[in-house]
Design an enzyme around this catalytic site. Structure first.
Site, short mmCIF file in Angstrom:
data_model
loop_
_atom_site.label_atom_id
_atom_site.label_comp_id
_atom_site.label_asym_id
_atom_site.label_seq_id
_atom_site.Cartn_x
_atom_site.Cartn_y
_atom_site.Cartn_z
N CYS A 205 0.78 -0.84 -0.06
CA CYS A 205 0.03 -0.21 -0.02
C CYS A 205 1.31 0.91 0.19
O CYS A 205 2.04 0.73 0.60
CB CYS A 205 -0.90 0.02 1.32
N ARG B 227 -11.60 0.86 -6.68
CA ARG B 227 -11.97 0.68 -5.14
C ARG B 227 -10.78 1.86 -4.73
O ARG B 227 -11.05 2.07 -3.39
CB ARG B 227 -10.65 -1.05 -4.67
N GLY C 225 -4.33 -1.99 -5.85
CA GLY C 225 -4.53 0.10 -6.43
C GLY C 225 -3.07 -0.04 -6.98
O GLY C 225 -2.91 0.98 -7.46
N GLY D 102 -0.85 -5.39 6.83
CA GLY D 102 0.58 -5.10 7.76
C GLY D 102 1.22 -6.34 8.52
O GLY D 102 1.83 -5.82 9.39
P1 XMP Z 1 -0.66 -7.21 3.99
O1 XMP Z 1 0.42 -6.20 4.44
O2 XMP Z 1 -0.91 -8.22 4.09
O3 XMP Z 1 -1.78 -6.45 2.72
O4 XMP Z 1 0.18 -7.22 2.15
C1 XMP Z 1 -2.82 -6.60 2.10
C2 XMP Z 1 -3.74 -5.66 2.26
O5 XMP Z 1 -3.56 -4.38 1.67
C3 XMP Z 1 -4.59 -3.67 1.75
N1 XMP Z 1 -4.46 -3.67 -0.24
C4 XMP Z 1 -4.41 -2.44 -0.42
N2 XMP Z 1 -3.90 -1.32 -0.25
N3 XMP Z 1 -3.13 0.13 -1.77
C5 XMP Z 1 -3.66 0.04 -0.33
O6 XMP Z 1 -3.51 1.11 0.48
C6 XMP Z 1 -2.86 -1.18 -2.74
O7 XMP Z 1 -2.70 -1.10 -3.81
C7 XMP Z 1 -3.74 -2.27 -2.00
N4 XMP Z 1 -3.90 -3.20 -2.28
C8 XMP Z 1 -4.33 -3.92 -1.55
C9 XMP Z 1 -5.87 -4.79 1.30
O8 XMP Z 1 -6.87 -4.88 2.21
C10 XMP Z 1 -5.21 -6.22 1.65
O9 XMP Z 1 -6.21 -7.13 2.35
#
Ligand code: XMP
Length: 479
Positions: free
Chosen positions: A300, A396, A384, A335
């Site tokens: 993210c 999204r 994203g 996270g």
């Molecule tokens: P982890 O830390 O496990 O997080 O890789 C997965 C979660 O991140 C969110 N997600 C995003 N958040 N931009 C964001 O701000 C992105 O491009 C993006 N893609 C995923 C999502 O909630 C996922 O479960």
């Protein structure tokens, strides 16, 4: 004077140990996901196109967690994948093939050969169950022109639609039979239970299953596409849907939750939010669970691009406090870097956690492993990111088709991790160990545990492996 609130992320805290009279293998890690869905492993796989498709969703549910099929798929394809998960393991065969009481034994033999099945419920002229014809009934039947009703077992043992696995086992035990038709209250056949399918269930004692023994699976939807997706998903018996948005505390998401709950009887998870007020709005709209996380994910860049977010440990604490008042579970999404972060997320008040990064490198995740610099990796990208937006996930992040992408995520690769089962064991055992150190015997006790310490950067440095060149990586630790 503007008040600046202190906030914490997982790396800022550690749980304090407490006296323990349990062992990691003895603690109970089952937890409520939403509605009446309880998972034996409180872990979900993220609705991302490099993480959850049918294969990973099946593997997750077999080990007690659940997958959320992403929505960078056409609605029909997403629904097909949900159906494929639901069909992959079941102990009640849905709408089984039946035969008419006036058919001949010859007809039955052809049907058995065509569908490779051995026992068939028999129906009368009103299509209601009147018998069952099995291998045993036909064993000494040489006259192929005989009618089914002359050979079948009339008034067979039956089960009603509410039967559970324990009840089915008891029936098989008592009557020493191989197959039991399931009938509705009008006498119509809706299912068939076989000893063989029940035995298969025993291989996966932790599997996340619905009442009929089918694997639990969820699917991502958005305020823009739910009207098209939900009917298809429900036709395929999806267990829950997730309003998968970057800003759940917004009018479109609140309205979508309200509209869906008004129109359909389905579990809805709303999100993402990171404040108590946002959690309350989603709960007041009717959500069955709330997903927490604005910007903590490994891919993210929302916080950097927009300047918005709440460090995840605090976000989970704030939202959990609100959700507890309504008895609604929350999911800590994003996270999580190590199994210890799962313990921390639950201690902050989450009932379950959602993982992207940690699962993207698994064999069952979409895509092939790639070799880079002599080591194996798999691709992992934010929904994203430019690549994912191009394939449809722009809404999204409030983008419309044709808009110039302003990404809130990046694309990259993560180490290949092999099969899910041993890796999930590492994660769930890490959680169990955390509970053991705290003396917590259940997820409820861990959620209520309040002994944690804020640590300094020196404390974090001390926590990680230090002052050594690692020569043998552990399956649950790499930096
Ligand atoms: P982890 O830390 O496990 O997080 O890789 C997965 C979660 O991140 C969110 N997600 C995003 N958040 N931009 C964001 O701000 C992105 O491009 C993006 N893609 C995923 C999502 O909630 C996922 O479960």
């Amino acid at each position: 004077m503007m008040e600046i609130t202190e906030t914490l992320s997982y790396d800022d805290v550690l749980l304090l140990p407490s006296y323990s009279d349990t062992l990691p293998g003895e603690v109970d890690i089952k937890s409520r996901l939403c509605g009446d869905i309880v998972l034996k492993t409180p872990i979900l796989s993220a609705a991302m196109d490099t993480v959850t498709e049918e294969r990973l969703a099946i593997a997750m549910a077999l080990q007690g967690g659940a997958g959320v099929i992403h929505r960078n798929l056409l609605p029909e394809e997403q629904a097909r994948q949900v159906g494929s998960v639901k069909r992959s393991l079941n102990w009640i065969i849905d709408k089984p093939i039946t035969v008419d009481r006036n058919m001949t034994i010859d007809d039955v033999k052809s049907i058995k050969a065509k569908y490779k099945i051995s026992g068939l419920p028999v129906v009368d002229d009103n299509n209601k169950l009147c018998g069952i014809i099995t291998k045993r009934d036909m064993r000494f039947c040489s006259d192929l022109s005989l009618k089914v009703h002359e050979v079948m077992t009339a008034n067979p043992v039956i089960a009603d639609e509410q039967i559970d696995i324990k009840g089915a086992v008891a029936l098989f035990d008592k009557h020493k039979i191989e197959k039991i038709p399931v009938v509705d209250k009008n006498g119509f056949v809706t299912g068939l239970i076989t000893v063989k399918d029940l035995e298969k269930q025993e291989q996966y004692p932790n599997a996340a299953m619905d009442r009929r023994g089918r694997l639990i699976v969820g699917a991502a939807i958005s305020p823009q596409d739910w009207e098209r997706r939900i009917p298809l998903l429900m036709e395929n018996s999806v267990d829950f849907v997730v309003l998968d948005t970057a800003h759940g505390d917004s009018s479109s998401v609140v309205k979508a939750v309200q509209d869906i709950k008004r129109k359909y009887s389905i579990n809805v998870i709303g999100g993402n939010v990171a404040t108590a007020e946002g959690t309350k709005r989603i709960i007041d709209a009717g959500a069955d669970a709330v997903k927490i996380g604005i910007g903590p994910g490994s891919i993210c860049t929302t916080r950097i691009v927009s300047g918005i977010g709440v460090p995840q440990f605090t976000a989970v604490q704030w939202c959990a406090e609100e959700a507890l008042k309504h008895n609604i579970p929350i999911i800590a999404d994003g996270g999580i870097k190590f199994s210890g972060d799962i313990t921390k997320a639950i201690c902050a008040g989450a009932s379950t956690v959602m993982l992207g990064n940690l699962l993207a490198g698994l064999k069952e995740a979409p895509g092939q492993a790639i070799i880079y610099d002599g080591r194996m990796f798999k691709s992992y990208r934010g929904m994203g990111s430019i690549g994912a937006i191009k394939e449809g996930s722009g809404d999204r992040y409030q983008m419309k088709a044709g808009d110039e992408p302003v990404p809130e995520g990046i694309e990259g690769r993560v180490p290949y991790k092999g099969e899910l089962k041993p890796f999930l064991h590492q994660l769930s055992t890490g959680l169990r160990k955390g509970m053991f150190y705290c003396g917590c015997k259940s997820i409820k006790e861990l959620r209520e545990y309040e002994k944690f310490a804020k640590i300094s950067p020196a404390g974090l440095l001390e926590s990680h492996a230090h002052d050594i060149m690692i020569t043998q990586e552990a399956p649950n630790y790499s930096r």
